[in-house]
Design a protein around this motif. Structure first.
Motif, PDB file in Angstrom:
ATOM      1  N   ASP A  21       0.879  -1.375   0.003  1.00  0.00           N
ATOM      2  CA  ASP A  21      -0.145   0.039   0.060  1.00  0.00           C
ATOM      3  C   ASP A  21       0.866   1.229   0.006  1.00  0.00           C
ATOM      4  O   ASP A  21       1.307   1.870   1.176  1.00  0.00           O
ATOM      5  CB  ASP A  21      -0.804   0.013   1.300  1.00  0.00           C
ATOM      6  N   ARG A  24      -0.744   5.145   1.608  1.00  0.00           N
ATOM      7  CA  ARG A  24       0.683   5.356   2.201  1.00  0.00           C
ATOM      8  C   ARG A  24       0.956   4.361   3.467  1.00  0.00           C
ATOM      9  O   ARG A  24       1.902   4.524   3.890  1.00  0.00           O
ATOM     10  CB  ARG A  24       0.564   6.714   2.807  1.00  0.00           C
ATOM     11  N   ALA A  25       0.013   3.341   3.668  1.00  0.00           N
ATOM     12  CA  ALA A  25       0.126   2.641   4.787  1.00  0.00           C
ATOM     13  C   ALA A  25       1.655   1.881   4.982  1.00  0.00           C
ATOM     14  O   ALA A  25       2.268   1.735   6.088  1.00  0.00           O
ATOM     15  CB  ALA A  25      -1.005   1.729   4.858  1.00  0.00           C
ATOM     16  N   GLU A  62      -5.702   6.510   9.078  1.00  0.00           N
ATOM     17  CA  GLU A  62      -6.528   7.831   8.374  1.00  0.00           C
ATOM     18  C   GLU A  62      -7.859   7.178   8.051  1.00  0.00           C
ATOM     19  O   GLU A  62      -8.109   5.826   7.811  1.00  0.00           O
ATOM     20  CB  GLU A  62      -5.748   8.194   7.383  1.00  0.00           C
ATOM     21  N   ASN A  75      -1.442   9.328   8.827  1.00  0.00           N
ATOM     22  CA  ASN A  75      -0.805   8.054   8.042  1.00  0.00           C
ATOM     23  C   ASN A  75       0.241   8.755   7.134  1.00  0.00           C
ATOM     24  O   ASN A  75       0.513   8.194   5.965  1.00  0.00           O
ATOM     25  CB  ASN A  75      -1.773   7.454   7.230  1.00  0.00           C
ATOM     26  N   ASN A  95      -7.379   1.219   3.758  1.00  0.00           N
ATOM     27  CA  ASN A  95      -7.003  -0.031   2.984  1.00  0.00           C
ATOM     28  C   ASN A  95      -5.817  -0.959   3.204  1.00  0.00           C
ATOM     29  O   ASN A  95      -5.984  -2.160   3.334  1.00  0.00           O
ATOM     30  CB  ASN A  95      -6.781   0.383   1.461  1.00  0.00           C
ATOM     31  N   GLY A  96      -4.825  -0.242   3.897  1.00  0.00           N
ATOM     32  CA  GLY A  96      -3.630  -1.203   3.843  1.00  0.00           C
ATOM     33  C   GLY A  96      -3.712  -2.180   5.050  1.00  0.00           C
ATOM     34  O   GLY A  96      -3.177  -3.147   4.910  1.00  0.00           O
ATOM     35  N   HIS A 193      -4.931   8.053  -6.477  1.00  0.00           N
ATOM     36  CA  HIS A 193      -4.797   8.325  -4.930  1.00  0.00           C
ATOM     37  C   HIS A 193      -3.696   9.363  -4.715  1.00  0.00           C
ATOM     38  O   HIS A 193      -3.586  10.118  -3.778  1.00  0.00           O
ATOM     39  CB  HIS A 193      -4.591   7.043  -4.045  1.00  0.00           C
ATOM     40  N   LEU A 197      -4.095  12.732  -2.790  1.00  0.00           N
ATOM     41  CA  LEU A 197      -3.202  13.215  -1.721  1.00  0.00           C
ATOM     42  C   LEU A 197      -2.692  14.707  -2.049  1.00  0.00           C
ATOM     43  O   LEU A 197      -2.684  15.522  -1.167  1.00  0.00           O
ATOM     44  CB  LEU A 197      -2.005  12.388  -1.404  1.00  0.00           C
TER      45      LEU A 197
HETATM   46  C1  MLT Z   1      -4.669   3.097   2.894  1.00  0.00           C
HETATM   47  O1  MLT Z   1      -4.409   2.398   3.638  1.00  0.00           O
HETATM   48  O2  MLT Z   1      -5.615   3.005   2.067  1.00  0.00           O
HETATM   49  C2  MLT Z   1      -3.617   4.272   2.778  1.00  0.00           C
HETATM   50  O3  MLT Z   1      -2.695   4.454   3.270  1.00  0.00           O
HETATM   51  C3  MLT Z   1      -4.679   5.620   2.740  1.00  0.00           C
HETATM   52  C4  MLT Z   1      -3.991   7.113   2.932  1.00  0.00           C
HETATM   53  O4  MLT Z   1      -2.928   6.862   4.072  1.00  0.00           O
HETATM   54  O5  MLT Z   1      -4.126   7.859   2.114  1.00  0.00           O
END
Ligand code: MLT
Length: 232
Positions: A21, A24-25, A62, A75, A95-96, A193, A197
């Motif tokens: 991910d 950013r995770a 986040e 995040n 999501n991550g 994405h 951001l």
């Molecule tokens: C996620 O986990 O979906 C991403 O990291 C979202 C984000 O941090 O923008």
């Protein structure tokens, strides 16, 4: 050896899994550990994270790219690049962290991968896998994320330089994407994405996430003795 790229997390895994991910995770997770965090707990929900608040712990995550109310941090990998020595970071993201939970249900060895640790993650996967390496893209809200597929292509390219693999169509797609764009930052800035951001004013995170193999840290999901219920 099979090399498989799932453009979204699904199904079951039998061997080594690299969860990606990029925005950013997983980029942020690598950065926390690189900056001294003692452990990361990836929780199944924000409520599990809030229930784990205690001295020495940082709640980070986040929704929609913005910090979760009640959490200490959002995040951002740029924010994660501070001194977290001795802290446990409790993470939950859109999501991550969910993708990590999916992979951990069946994967034998599950690692977090991004562009920043791509070569180290490929090396670790190659050293451990006996039958299959699955590169699993988190995507965004159920949609394929170009940035994650691009990173899957980068990792696939590294793996092909390390040995023989039979590629599935997902891995072939990821490689084609990687080979179409030499500059990772261009790929990330062209992603949905990434543009979202940047509209939030988080372009520094996008630039940070594009750093190719700048880290040798590869987070491994092995619930430790003190990993609480509902966390990895
Ligand atoms: C996620 O986990 O979906 C991403 O990291 C979202 C984000 O941090 O923008």
């Amino acid at each position: 050896m099979r090399l498989r790229a799932d453009l979204l997390p699904h199904g079951t895994y039998s061997d080594v899994v690299l969860v990606i991910d990029v925005l950013r995770a997983t980029t942020t997770a690598v950065t926390y550990l690189e900056h001294g965090a003692e452990a990361l707990w990836l929780t199944a929900s924000p409520d599990v994270a809030l229930g784990l608040r205690a001295p020495g712990r940082v709640l980070a995550g986040e929704r929609g790219g913005l910090p979760i109310p009640g959490f200490d941090l959002g995040n951002s990998p740029v924010q994660a690049a501070q001194n977290f020595t001795g802290r446990v970071v409790v993470m939950n993201t859109s999501n991550g962290t969910g993708a990590a939970h999916v992979a951990a249900q069946t994967g034998k060895h599950v690692f977090l991968a991004a562009l920043t640790n791509a070569h180290a993650a490929a090396r670790r996967a190659r050293a451990l896998a006996t039958e299959e390496i699955a590169v699993v893209c988190a995507g965004t809200d159920g949609h394929v994320g170009l940035e994650d597929v691009y990173a899957a292509g980068v990792i696939s390219e590294y793996l092909l330089a390390m040995g023989e693999f039979t590629l599935d169509d997902g891995a072939r797609l990821a490689l084609t994407l990687r080979r179409s764009q030499a500059n990772p930052l261009d790929a990330l800035r062209g992603s949905g994405h990434g543009q979202y951001l940047e509209r939030l004013g988080l372009e520094a995170d996008v630039q940070y996430a594009a750093g190719l193999s700048t880290s040798t840290v590869v987070p491994v999901l092995t619930p430790g003795l003190e990993t609480p219920e509902g966390a990895l």
